[in-house]
Structure formats: structure tokens, C-alpha cells
Design a protein around this motif. Structure first.
Motif, mmCIF file in Angstrom:
data_model
loop_
_atom_site.group_PDB
_atom_site.id
_atom_site.type_symbol
_atom_site.label_atom_id
_atom_site.label_comp_id
_atom_site.label_asym_id
_atom_site.label_seq_id
_atom_site.Cartn_x
_atom_site.Cartn_y
_atom_site.Cartn_z
ATOM 1 N N VAL A 1 -7.316 8.370 25.445
ATOM 2 C CA VAL A 1 -6.495 8.888 26.538
ATOM 3 C C VAL A 1 -7.208 8.517 27.838
ATOM 4 C CG1 VAL A 1 -5.545 10.943 27.639
ATOM 5 C CG2 VAL A 1 -5.561 10.762 25.143
ATOM 6 N N LEU A 2 -6.489 7.800 28.692
ATOM 7 C CA LEU A 2 -7.053 7.303 29.945
ATOM 8 C C LEU A 2 -6.578 8.139 31.128
ATOM 9 C CD1 LEU A 2 -6.230 3.542 29.301
ATOM 10 C CD2 LEU A 2 -8.381 4.715 28.805
ATOM 11 N N LYS A 3 -7.399 8.162 32.160
ATOM 12 C CA LYS A 3 -6.981 8.799 33.405
ATOM 13 C C LYS A 3 -6.001 7.894 34.131
ATOM 14 C CE LYS A 3 -10.907 9.525 35.522
ATOM 15 N NZ LYS A 3 -11.973 10.022 36.375
ATOM 16 N N GLU A 4 -5.175 8.495 34.954
ATOM 17 C CA GLU A 4 -4.239 7.731 35.767
ATOM 18 C C GLU A 4 -4.997 6.728 36.623
ATOM 19 O OE1 GLU A 4 -0.575 8.689 38.797
ATOM 20 O OE2 GLU A 4 -2.184 10.121 38.616
ATOM 21 N N ARG A 5 -4.454 5.503 36.698
ATOM 22 C CA ARG A 5 -5.004 4.436 37.540
ATOM 23 C C ARG A 5 -6.430 4.038 37.178
ATOM 24 N NH1 ARG A 5 -2.366 3.671 42.837
ATOM 25 N NH2 ARG A 5 -0.471 4.847 42.753
ATOM 26 N N GLN A 6 -6.828 4.218 35.941
ATOM 27 C CA GLN A 6 -8.168 3.823 35.541
ATOM 28 C C GLN A 6 -8.333 2.324 35.708
ATOM 29 O OE1 GLN A 6 -9.275 5.032 31.631
ATOM 30 N NE2 GLN A 6 -11.387 4.408 31.893
ATOM 31 N N GLY A 7 -9.386 1.930 36.378
ATOM 32 C CA GLY A 7 -9.666 0.514 36.558
ATOM 33 C C GLY A 7 -8.906 -0.130 37.708
ATOM 34 N N VAL A 8 -8.113 0.649 38.438
ATOM 35 C CA VAL A 8 -7.366 0.085 39.559
ATOM 36 C C VAL A 8 -8.187 0.275 40.829
ATOM 37 C CG1 VAL A 8 -5.289 0.279 40.963
ATOM 38 C CG2 VAL A 8 -5.138 0.523 38.485
ATOM 39 N N LYS A 9 -8.409 -0.808 41.532
ATOM 40 C CA LYS A 9 -9.174 -0.742 42.770
ATOM 41 C C LYS A 9 -8.229 -0.382 43.906
ATOM 42 C CE LYS A 9 -12.107 -3.494 45.767
ATOM 43 N NZ LYS A 9 -12.647 -4.830 46.023
ATOM 44 N N ARG A 10 -8.569 0.640 44.654
ATOM 45 C CA ARG A 10 -7.748 1.045 45.780
ATOM 46 C C ARG A 10 -8.093 0.167 46.991
ATOM 47 N NH1 ARG A 10 -5.080 6.009 45.242
ATOM 48 N NH2 ARG A 10 -5.654 7.060 43.339
ATOM 49 N N VAL A 11 -7.074 -0.225 47.703
ATOM 50 C CA VAL A 11 -7.247 -1.090 48.872
ATOM 51 C C VAL A 11 -6.741 -0.347 50.091
ATOM 52 C CG1 VAL A 11 -6.606 -3.269 49.933
ATOM 53 C CG2 VAL A 11 -6.961 -3.151 47.471
ATOM 54 N N ASP A 12 -7.533 -0.301 51.142
ATOM 55 C CA ASP A 12 -7.114 0.347 52.385
ATOM 56 C C ASP A 12 -6.303 -0.667 53.187
ATOM 57 O OD1 ASP A 12 -6.766 1.705 54.726
ATOM 58 O OD2 ASP A 12 -8.870 2.261 54.969
ATOM 59 N N GLN B 1 0.845 -1.195 0.000
ATOM 60 C CA GLN B 1 0.000 0.000 0.000
ATOM 61 C C GLN B 1 0.879 1.243 0.000
ATOM 62 O OE1 GLN B 1 -3.391 -0.189 -0.229
ATOM 63 N NE2 GLN B 1 -2.973 -2.375 -0.437
ATOM 64 N N PRO B 2 0.355 2.379 -0.495
ATOM 65 C CA PRO B 2 1.164 3.610 -0.485
ATOM 66 C C PRO B 2 1.511 4.078 0.931
ATOM 67 C CG PRO B 2 -0.807 3.874 -1.850
ATOM 68 C CD PRO B 2 -0.915 2.547 -1.159
ATOM 69 N N SER B 3 0.616 3.765 1.897
ATOM 70 C CA SER B 3 0.857 4.199 3.271
ATOM 71 C C SER B 3 -0.016 3.399 4.219
ATOM 72 C CB SER B 3 0.536 5.692 3.411
ATOM 73 O OG SER B 3 -0.825 5.918 3.068
ATOM 74 N N HIS B 4 0.338 3.452 5.493
ATOM 75 C CA HIS B 4 -0.458 2.771 6.519
ATOM 76 C C HIS B 4 -0.256 3.498 7.844
ATOM 77 C CE1 HIS B 4 -2.616 -0.573 8.360
ATOM 78 N NE2 HIS B 4 -1.758 -0.476 9.361
ATOM 79 N N LEU B 5 -1.352 3.769 8.551
ATOM 80 C CA LEU B 5 -1.311 4.356 9.887
ATOM 81 C C LEU B 5 -1.733 3.258 10.860
ATOM 82 C CD1 LEU B 5 -0.944 6.856 11.679
ATOM 83 C CD2 LEU B 5 -3.309 7.476 11.172
ATOM 84 N N PHE B 6 -0.812 2.842 11.698
ATOM 85 C CA PHE B 6 -1.065 1.739 12.617
ATOM 86 C C PHE B 6 -2.004 2.169 13.738
ATOM 87 C CE2 PHE B 6 2.872 0.762 10.525
ATOM 88 C CZ PHE B 6 2.825 -0.609 10.319
ATOM 89 N N ASP B 7 -2.683 1.184 14.339
ATOM 90 C CA ASP B 7 -3.502 1.458 15.519
ATOM 91 C C ASP B 7 -2.614 2.066 16.597
ATOM 92 O OD1 ASP B 7 -5.645 0.310 14.202
ATOM 93 O OD2 ASP B 7 -5.490 -1.607 15.246
ATOM 94 N N VAL B 8 -3.166 3.011 17.351
ATOM 95 C CA VAL B 8 -2.412 3.684 18.409
ATOM 96 C C VAL B 8 -2.891 3.147 19.754
ATOM 97 C CG1 VAL B 8 -1.816 5.909 19.439
ATOM 98 C CG2 VAL B 8 -2.218 5.744 16.971
ATOM 99 N N LYS B 9 -1.947 2.707 20.581
ATOM 100 C CA LYS B 9 -2.306 2.228 21.916
ATOM 101 C C LYS B 9 -2.779 3.408 22.766
ATOM 102 C CE LYS B 9 1.477 -0.192 23.095
ATOM 103 N NZ LYS B 9 2.300 -1.195 23.785
ATOM 104 N N ALA B 10 -3.668 3.121 23.691
ATOM 105 C CA ALA B 10 -4.167 4.157 24.587
ATOM 106 C C ALA B 10 -3.007 4.784 25.356
ATOM 107 C CB ALA B 10 -5.182 3.569 25.562
ATOM 108 N N GLY B 11 -3.098 6.072 25.594
ATOM 109 C CA GLY B 11 -2.116 6.777 26.416
ATOM 110 C C GLY B 11 -2.712 7.026 27.784
ATOM 111 N N THR B 12 -1.923 6.878 28.824
ATOM 112 C CA THR B 12 -2.407 7.084 30.189
ATOM 113 C C THR B 12 -1.750 8.319 30.784
ATOM 114 O OG1 THR B 12 -2.679 4.708 30.484
ATOM 115 C CG2 THR B 12 -2.622 6.050 32.479
#
Length: 187
Positions: free
Chosen positions: A173-184, A38-49
């Protein structure tokens, strides 16, 4: 020793007491003979945190850590945008990042030579943080000031513009610690 970290699609290479390297190998998943035709290709971009970088030196409270910690070069902050050009497209190409409303938040330049290229988006908007903005936000450290330039978490479109055309892909674009469960731990 080498290992592939499947979740993040990265190759981890460690030597015997000398160093550790981590390389993003996600673009390899999309490479094929037809793609290179192909003349060009733009690869999938991983999420940035988004995460704050703690500075060890400077004129703030952050310098109190001293210099006795091991330090090595970190990977660039943000997310990699990888693209392929079969032929030269001029000295450079333009990568435009737009938010969901279609507003441009950042414009980056990349090499226009034939081949595979990678440009890092540091998850920041185009305009710089002014002293007035930092004062109004009440930031005191370099990492807090740096975070004022971040884009908001969400979905963005990356457009690669080169001599013969353009290609688009999405990036999250993800927020810091997205999906991380905090444990006391005090319990």
C-alpha cells in the motif's frame, strides 16, 4: 483504438467519442496451462495507492463544484485480488489481509465457485470510523472522514482460505503521490 499501458499492465480501449475503458490485465501474465491444472492460484496483487476521493454531492463544502462536470463511473477504489479455483470450494472463500506484525486488518469474502474471481480491497481497515473518531480528528468533509479508515502505507499479506487449503501473496500500500517530485510553478 486499443493500447496496452505497460507500466500498470492495463488495457486501454477508447471509442470514437463514446467512452474509454481501462481493464487490469496483469493476471494474464501468470496464466498458463500448468497453472489451470493446479487446484487453485492466487495471483500477484498490484500495489494499491491511497488517495482522497472528492465527493461532488453532500452537505459539505465539497458540493460547491455543482453538477456541470462530466461524470462517469470510476473504477473501484483500492486494489484487485484475483484468484483461480479449479473446483467449487463452497459458496464463498475468505481473503484475510494482515499487516507486517501479523495482525488482521481486513477480512473479505469472495465467490467459492470454480473459475477466475476478482475481489476489490478498498485499502480500509475492518472497523468503521466512528463519529467520535471523526470529531477528534477534526474532519469536515466526506473525503477526510473516508481517509480515516485507511490502513497505513506498507507491506501486507493476503491469504486466500478455501475448502481444501490456503494460499498467500503480498501487497504493498503506497502513499498518495509517492515518488512524484513537486515543482514550484511560481518561479
Amino acid at each position: 483504438a486499443m493500447a496496452i499501458q505497460a507500466r500498470d499492465r492495463e488495457l486501454v480501449v477508447g471509442t470514437f467519442g463514446r467512452a474509454i475503458w481501462i481493464a487490469d490485465i496483469a493476471p494474464f501474465e501468470q496464466m498458463s496451462a500448468p497453472m489451470f491444472e493446479q487446484p487453485s492460484h492466487l495471483f500477484d496483487v498490484k500495489a494499491g495507492t491511497l488517495f482522497k476521493t472528492r465527493y461532488a454531492y453532500g452537505a459539505t463544502i465539497e458540493e460547491l463544484n455543482g453538477d456541470m462536470f462530466f461524470r462517469a463511473e470510476n473504477p473501484p477504489y483500492g486494489t484487485n485480488i484475483t484468484y483461480y479455483l479449479r473446483e467449487n470450494a463452497g459458496p464463498e472463500v475468505t481473503l484475510t489481509i494482515k499487516n507486517k506484525s501479523g495482525n488482521t486488518v481486513r477480512s473479505l469474502k469472495g465467490p467459492g465457485a470454480a473459475g477466475l474471481h476478482r475481489v476489490v480491497w478498498d485499502l480500509k481497515r475492518q472497523d468503521k470510523v466512528t463519529d467520535e473518531e471523526a470529531t477528534r480528528a477534526g474532519v469536515e468533509t466526506l473525503s477526510e472522514r473516508d481517509a480515516l479508515a485507511w490502513v497505513q502505507p506498507g507491506d501486507y499479506t493476503v491469504t486466500l482460505d478455501f475448502g481444501a487449503g490456503s494460499l498467500k501473496t503480498e501487497v504493498k500500500v503506497l502513499k498518495e503521490r509517492q515518488g512524484v517530485k513537486r515543482v514550484d510553478v511560481r518561479k
